[in-house]
Design an enzyme around this catalytic site. Structure first.
Site, short mmCIF file in Angstrom:
data_model
loop_
_atom_site.label_atom_id
_atom_site.label_comp_id
_atom_site.label_asym_id
_atom_site.label_seq_id
_atom_site.Cartn_x
_atom_site.Cartn_y
_atom_site.Cartn_z
CE LYS A 1 -17.11 -6.36 3.31
NZ LYS A 1 -16.55 -7.64 3.99
CD GLU B 1 -1.77 -2.47 1.96
OE1 GLU B 1 -0.67 -2.67 2.28
OE2 GLU B 1 -2.59 -3.21 1.93
CG MET C 1 22.62 11.96 3.83
SD MET C 1 23.78 12.99 2.97
CE MET C 1 23.04 13.84 1.68
CD GLN D 1 -7.45 -6.75 7.38
OE1 GLN D 1 -8.49 -6.61 6.71
NE2 GLN D 1 -6.34 -7.74 7.02
#
Lengths: 175, 579
Positions: B161, B49, B482, B112
């Protein structure tokens, strides 16, 4: 209690869930402590007025106010100087008070403009609505008798009305 | 027309002109993935994601349209938090849609479940939790309005949902009007006039150009202003390409790894005209020592930026392009006034000469005669030379990003896609993919570090599967370069947890396994032929593993917290100063 770094922020916000969290979040992010907070709907039920007292330097505060102003739910926001505002706060205090001291306590409370709102054999609950510094004075006096519980609402404030003469001058300017 | 909430969402996105969604389905967003099959909107299935978010950013930065990403609840939503931060810091308009557990389950620790509106509150311009399917068309209209209006930025819409499954009567949303969302587009006329006066009297002015010029499509207006006045320009990391590098008045990037002339011109300036820039700490160095003699004109659309870091003398609150145009107009008018002896272009020959001396004395430099090692700067120069002006370049974060910004020639806006404010490692690969999706007509290169590449390389699978032919140059120095540079300079060369290895993973095999063509380059001689080979491939991703010099450091450098006057121009200079 009253610190010179106290600033009042007055905001008109949408009366929706989560708005207070967004506002509080911007203070928390910078580690600014909110000293007191009062929220309630206005005469327009879609809007609430929030009065926040915060203990922070003026320059830092204006940054937060600018950020608060960017919140979609904040319709209007301003910093109020105590001299330009009418401020009130409500205090409730339960004081330990034997019968022998009762008259004395009642006298103090009435002298300062408070009221007794509850009573039993061992104590009194006092209510007073006033400017924050008068409530500070009352609190100090009551502490010598023994405060059992105390709740202050945090201050609410509105800008002072402009003087009639100012309004008149403004009207002249407009005309 | 009766629709499900899910259908209403997709239809609302179509109404907003959305062409592509970057996303990955899961439980709570499942209902919305069904109507996608019937929609004209292209969906790019990512492998993580975070990739969806950065692709949407890359798409937006290349096209100047809002990017759209869609993910499920819980970990899907938290995986896109980094792109939200990145977009918030760099003012990129994003609309992120997250699935949420059913409304009855919110607050119960359901499977979830995640309070993503709470988590994203501080890194979005606004977010919405939809509680009624009837709100969907209006909220989506508001979401796009907020993301793209004023200072752009990310927004998030959380969709439970049961709301996706509910039915509603679809409608065309009302024009968006949000009481607490006000923008000032036009700068105040008297402020413009004051600013013009300051400009006309300045002896050592600098235009400090930031990302706001690109966001407001102000490049053409800026060019007119520069040519009208002959004021030198510095372009910040977010503004590379806003003004052509080929123009002699462009001094390049200011700041921690800026060019000497850009850093010192700002520092010695008597008037800084900040255009859509925010006086970031990476630009100013120690703020109390920044440009001590300069008056400041600050043009920005965000009132919260005004005076946040440096108190301005004149404020141009409004859209950056409009402020630039108004300045040009006011300057012309004032010069035409007979009673003033103002002149355009400004008489700046002394200032120009001083800057030219700086440019000649301290140009960007590296050891061009180095034998046996491949210099990363050389790779970037050769890459840049072999591109048209329209090529889009994406970068990750670190040494390779700074070299890319320094050595790539940017001549057009929206051709440089990098992570500025957030400094998000791993940005390059997905951002390049998103840019290529938005601009399939253009060549898109990414310059990446080996550390960055390992964070998001799996999106090359997405690019192969979706036939998005991006090109990726890894400047592989086997280190978190770096961090290594800082440990070299400020921690007595005590290298702690920065070694990555040049060949673990084997980048060529890995890239090939993901469907890309891959090359490895060890020597300077191989650089040009390999770039030419890569430029010819247009049907799949290409990855080049450039094995670059481990010891190379980025210069110039202003050490963190130091004044810009303490700029270190080279490794030799740095090593003589820092014992």
């Amino acid at each position: 209690m009253e610190s010179k770094n106290h600033h009042i922020v007055s905001a008109l916000v949408e009366n929706k869930s989560g708005v207070l969290a967004r506002i509080a979040g911007l203070f928390a992010r910078r580690g600014f402590n909110i000293y007191s907070l009062a929220v309630a709907p206005t005469n327009d039920p879609n809007l609430s007025r929030v009065t926040i007292v915060v203990d922070v330097e003026a320059s830092l505060l204006s940054q937060v106010v600018n950020q608060l102003d960017k919140l979609i739910n904040v319709v209007e926001i301003q910093e109020l100087k105590p001299t330009d505002a009418v401020e009130r706060e409500l205090l409730l205090a339960t004081v330990e008070c034997s019968l022998s001291k009762r008259t004395e306590v009642i006298q103090i409370v009435t002298a300062l403009g408070g009221e007794i709102v509850d009573v039993n054999l061992s104590g009194l609950t006092i209510e007073m609505s006033s400017s924050p510094d008068k409530l500070d004075a009352l609190e100090e006096l009551l502490s010598s008798y023994g405060i059992i519980k105390l709740q202050r609402t945090g201050r609410v404030a509105l800008p002072r009305l402009t003087k009639e003469s100012d309004t008149y001058t403004n009207q002249l300017k407009l005309a | 027309m009766k629709l499900t909430g899910a259908q209403a969402l997709i239809k609302s996105l179509e109404h907003q002109g959305v062409e592509v969604i970057f996303g990955l389905p899961g439980g709570a967003i499942l209902p919305v993935y069904d109507p996608i099959l019937d929609s004209s909107i292209r969906h790019i299935l990512v492998r993580h994601e975070q990739g969806a978010g950065h692709m949407a950013e890359g798409y937006s930065m290349a096209t100047r349209k809002p990017g759209v990403a869609m993910v499920t609840s819980g970990p899907g939503a938290t995986n896109i938090v980094t792109p939200l931060l990145n977009a918030y810091m760099d003012s990129t308009p994003l609309v992120v849609i997250t699935g949420q557990v059913a409304t009855a389950s919110i607050g119960t620790d359901a499977f979830q479940e995640c309070d993503i509106t709470g988590i994203s509150m501080g890194i979005t311009k606004h977010n919405w939790l939809i509680k009624d399917a009837n709100e969907i068309p209006q909220v989506i209209a508001e979401a796009f309005h907020v993301a793209t209006t004023g200072r752009p930025g990310p927004v998030l819409v959380d969709l439970p949902k049961d709301i996706s499954n509910a039915t509603m009567e679809f409608y065309t949303p009302e024009p968006v009007s949000l009481a607490g969302f006000k923008q000032q587009i036009e700068p105040d006329a008297s402020a413009v006039s004051q600013a013009a006066e300051l400009i006309l009297r300045a002896k050592k002015p600098v235009l400090y150009v930031g990302g706001g010029v690109i966001k407001s499509n102000g490049s053409a207006a800026l060019k007119i202003l520069v040519e009208q006045t002959s004021i030198p320009v510095v372009t910040t990391l977010m503004a590379r390409g806003a003004f052509p590098d080929s123009h002699e008045l462009n001094l390049g990037m200011p700041g921690m790894h800026g060019t000497y002339s850009a850093v010192i011109a700002l520092q010695q300036s008597d008037l800084i005209v900040a255009l859509g820039a925010r006086f970031d700490d990476r630009v100013t160095g120690k703020i109390s020592a920044f440009a001590p003699h300069a008056k400041i004109i600050h043009a920005d659309i965000d009132p919260a930026e005004i005076g946040k870091v440096r108190k301005p003398d004149v404020v141009l609150l409004g859209e950056c392009r409009r402020s630039i145009e108004e300045l040009t107009r006011a300057l012309t008018e004032k010069t035409a006034e007979a009673n003033k002896d103002y002149k355009l272009p400004l008489e700046l020959s002394q200032w120009h000469n001083t800057i030219k001396e700086w440019k000649n004395k301290y140009p960007l430099s590296y050891d061009r005669d180095a034998k046996d090692v491949l210099k990363p700067q050389y790779v970037i120069e050769e890459l840049s030379k072999r591109q048209g002006e329209d090529t889009i370049l994406a970068a990750g974060v670190g040494q390779h990003q700074m070299w890319a910004s320094q050595y790539w020639q940017f001549n057009k806006p929206n051709t440089w896609i990098n992570s500025g404010g957030a400094g998000t490692m791993g940005f390059a690969v997905p951002a390049a993919i998103g840019a290529k999706v938005g601009r399939p007509d253009k060549t898109v290169w990414a310059i990446d570090g080996d550390g960055c590449f390992q964070m998001t390389a799996q999106e090359i699978v997405t690019a192969s599967a979706e036939q998005i032919p991006v090109k990726i140059a890894i400047l592989n120095n086997a280190y978190l370069g770096m961090v290594r540079q800082w440990q070299h300079m400020f921690y007595e060369e005590r290298y702690s947890e920065v070694y990555l290895s040049p060949d673990l993973p084997d980048y060529v095999k890995w890239a090939e396994a993901m469907g890309a063509v891959a090359f490895r380059v060890d020597t300077a001689e191989e650089v040009i032929p390999t770039i030419e080979k890569a430029n010819e491939i247009d049907d799949r991703p290409v990855v080049i593993d450039f094995r670059t010099d481990v010891t190379e450091r980025v210069f110039p450098m202003v050490p963190a917290g130091a004044s810009n006057d303490e700029i270190l121009v080279s490794a030799e200079h740095a090593d003589s100063v820092i014992q």
